[in-house]
Design a protein around this motif. Structure first.
Motif, short mmCIF file in Angstrom:
data_model
loop_
_atom_site.label_atom_id
_atom_site.label_comp_id
_atom_site.label_asym_id
_atom_site.label_seq_id
_atom_site.Cartn_x
_atom_site.Cartn_y
_atom_site.Cartn_z
N SER A 101 4.40 1.57 -0.67
CA SER A 101 4.06 1.37 0.82
C SER A 101 5.21 0.51 1.36
O SER A 101 5.47 0.37 2.47
CB SER A 101 2.74 0.66 1.21
N GLU A 124 -5.05 4.57 3.52
CA GLU A 124 -5.67 3.65 2.45
C GLU A 124 -5.80 2.38 2.87
O GLU A 124 -6.81 1.70 2.31
CB GLU A 124 -4.43 3.70 1.30
N ASP A 169 0.37 8.04 3.53
CA ASP A 169 0.04 6.85 2.46
C ASP A 169 -1.53 6.93 2.24
O ASP A 169 -2.05 6.21 2.95
CB ASP A 169 0.71 5.75 2.94
N HIS A 212 -0.16 8.32 -5.75
CA HIS A 212 -0.31 7.47 -6.77
C HIS A 212 -0.27 8.03 -8.37
O HIS A 212 -0.72 9.12 -8.38
CB HIS A 212 -1.56 6.67 -6.55
MG MG Z 1 0.21 1.55 -0.86
#
Ligand code: MG
Ligand code: TYD
Length: 450
Positions: A101, A124, A169, A212
């Motif tokens: 990020s 997120e 994201d 991720h």
């Molecule tokens: Mg992140």
């Protein structure tokens, strides 16, 4: 009509199976299989006719020459192959907390400041959280935030706002309410990503997707998306060290061997333009035994790293062999070669080896510098301070050639090293003064320690 059977799918790599299995035969992960509902419509039953859009002759497809958007972060652009390609899709994978990020917000800041509109979909974090990180790293203008997880809403927003670059994201937060499964399941991740990829391609928008990687496979990994995107980058490095490496795993628009090196600082990621000097900065004093400088290659870039070894008499039945940043099987092999081919037994010594700076060296050219560092520690004799080494060791004790010898030597010379020990060079590679070619490990030890 026969009842459709459901399938089981690995959440890590997407491998499908007719029944539950404990360990994925494809990627080897345990406990990653989840049942997936059968598809609702059989192929060929949707009633679709041929595409209303006429097909395009390949020769008539226009290609604009200036189709790259540099992010302005040189190390990032380098891994991308010279910036973002317009209309392409980039996947950035990595463990939580590695800095994905941060990197993308920094890139957004640079793009936005240059007048390239960026839409940052933050599924997120809240807008406030992103804002406070942006303040920390100095990103400000030209960025629209969209705290949203519904893929349809995101799609509609993209079409309405028409940004040039969209950052998602992360893909594991996306959700398509029309589909079964929780966000992060293989089904959801694949379907929502496919939807956005299609949109990027048809509207010429550049899409960067964060994915991720988790060791336990609790969410679908980026591997299930690798084939639908143009470029796959992995963010690596461990949280104990400041260095972070962005590595290309696939790149339709550039070399897949490139890396970018960063350091995590107080105000975001800092580019490490001169990695050799950064990695050698903490090098031990002249005259200390157990250290050898290796000229290695990362991607297309030569890099000098310090290989450290400590051999100390053991008090244990089974002497210790510990390695950091070096494959332990490789260490055992080099120890065996040292004993049998150079008469340097280390069976009664505990052995610790590491690569300074937290980098990993996996290429075979590590063998010779590793052997030199071990011999140096064992005999308490320093390797000459102005020497670098590289070369693979055969089991017979021969020093074998490795690729890019010339680039390694250039970097060593640039960093002020006046001597190098390595394999016999292939014809055509210019030899520089101070280069000692060693046919065998025994010869290399003789050159280093005389
Ligand atoms: Mg992140
Ligand atoms: P982050 O980029 O959120 O990682 P990811 O998106 O891959 O999960 O954060 C990386 C870590 O870096 C986090 O623990 C906080 C830290 N950090 C800094 O040390 N300095 C900074 O300037 C920033 C923004 C984060």
């Amino acid at each position: 009509m026969a009842r459709q059977r459901s399938t089981w799918r690995c959440q890590q790599c997407g491998h499908a199976s007719a029944r539950w299995v404990g360990r994925c035969p494809e990627c080897g992960e345990y406990g990653t299989f989840v049942e997936e509902a059968p598809p609702s419509a059989a192929p060929g039953t949707s009633g679709a006719s041929a595409s209303p859009r006429p097909t395009v002759a390949l020769a008539d497809v226009s290609v604009s020459p200036d189709s790259r958007i540099p992010t302005g972060i040189a190390e990032f652009d380098r891994v991308l192959g010279g910036g973002l390609v317009r209309g392409s899709v980039v996947l950035i994978g990595g463990e939580p907390g590695i800095g994905k990020s941060t990197l993308l917000l920094q890139a957004s800041g640079r793009l936005g400041a240059r007048g390239v509109p960026v839409l940052y979909v933050c599924g997120e974090e809240s807008a406030q959280q992103v804002r406070s990180r942006a303040d920390r790293i100095g990103a400000r203008d030209g960025i629209s935030l969209l705290p949203e997880v519904d893929a349809a809403v995101i799609e509609a927003t993209i079409l309405a706002e028409r940004p040039e670059v969209v950052i998602v994201d992360s893909v594991q937060t996306l959700f398509d309410p029309g589909l079964d499964g929780v966000p992060g399941s293989v089904g959801q991740v694949r379907a929502t990503a496919a939807r956005l990829v299609r949109l990027a391609k048809t509207s010429d928008i550049t899409l960067i997707v964060v994915g991720h990687v988790t060791k336990d496979g609790s969410i679908a990994g980026p591997r299930v998306l690798e084939h639908v995107v143009d470029t796959v980058l992995y963010f690596e490095g461990d949280s104990d060290h400041a260095f972070r490496v962005v590595r290309a795993a696939k790149n339709r628009f550039g070399s897949a061997a490139e890396i970018g090196i960063f350091e995590m600082g107080e105000e975001g990621l800092v580019e490490v333009g001169q990695p050799s000097s950064a990695l050698l900065a903490g090098r031990g004093e002249r005259g200390v035994a157990g250290s050898a400088v290796m000229a290695t290659i990362e991607g297309s870039r030569p890099l000098l790293v310090e290989i450290q070894a400590l051999a100390t008499p053991t008090y244990l039945q089974m002497p210790r062999r510990l390695s950091v940043g070096i494959d332990s099987a490789r260490l055992l092999q080099v120890l065996a070669i040292l004993e049998r081919r150079a008469g340097l037994p280390l069976g009664s010594y505990d052995v610790y080896v590491s690569v300074a700076g937290g980098v990993r060296v996996t290429e075979p050219a590590l063998d010779l510098p590793l052997a030199l560092a071990l011999a140096s520690s064992r005999n308490d004799r320093p390797v000459p301070h102005d020497a670098v080494a590289f070369g693979e060791l055969g089991l017979t004790g021969d020093v074998r050639g490795v690729p890019h010898a010339a680039a390694r030597l250039r970097e060593a010379a640039r960093m002020g090293f006046s001597r190098a020990i390595g394999p016999t060079l292939a014809t055509g590679v210019s030899r520089q003064p101070g280069y000692s070619d060693a046919r065998t490990l025994a010869v290399a030890l003789e050159v280093a320690f005389g």
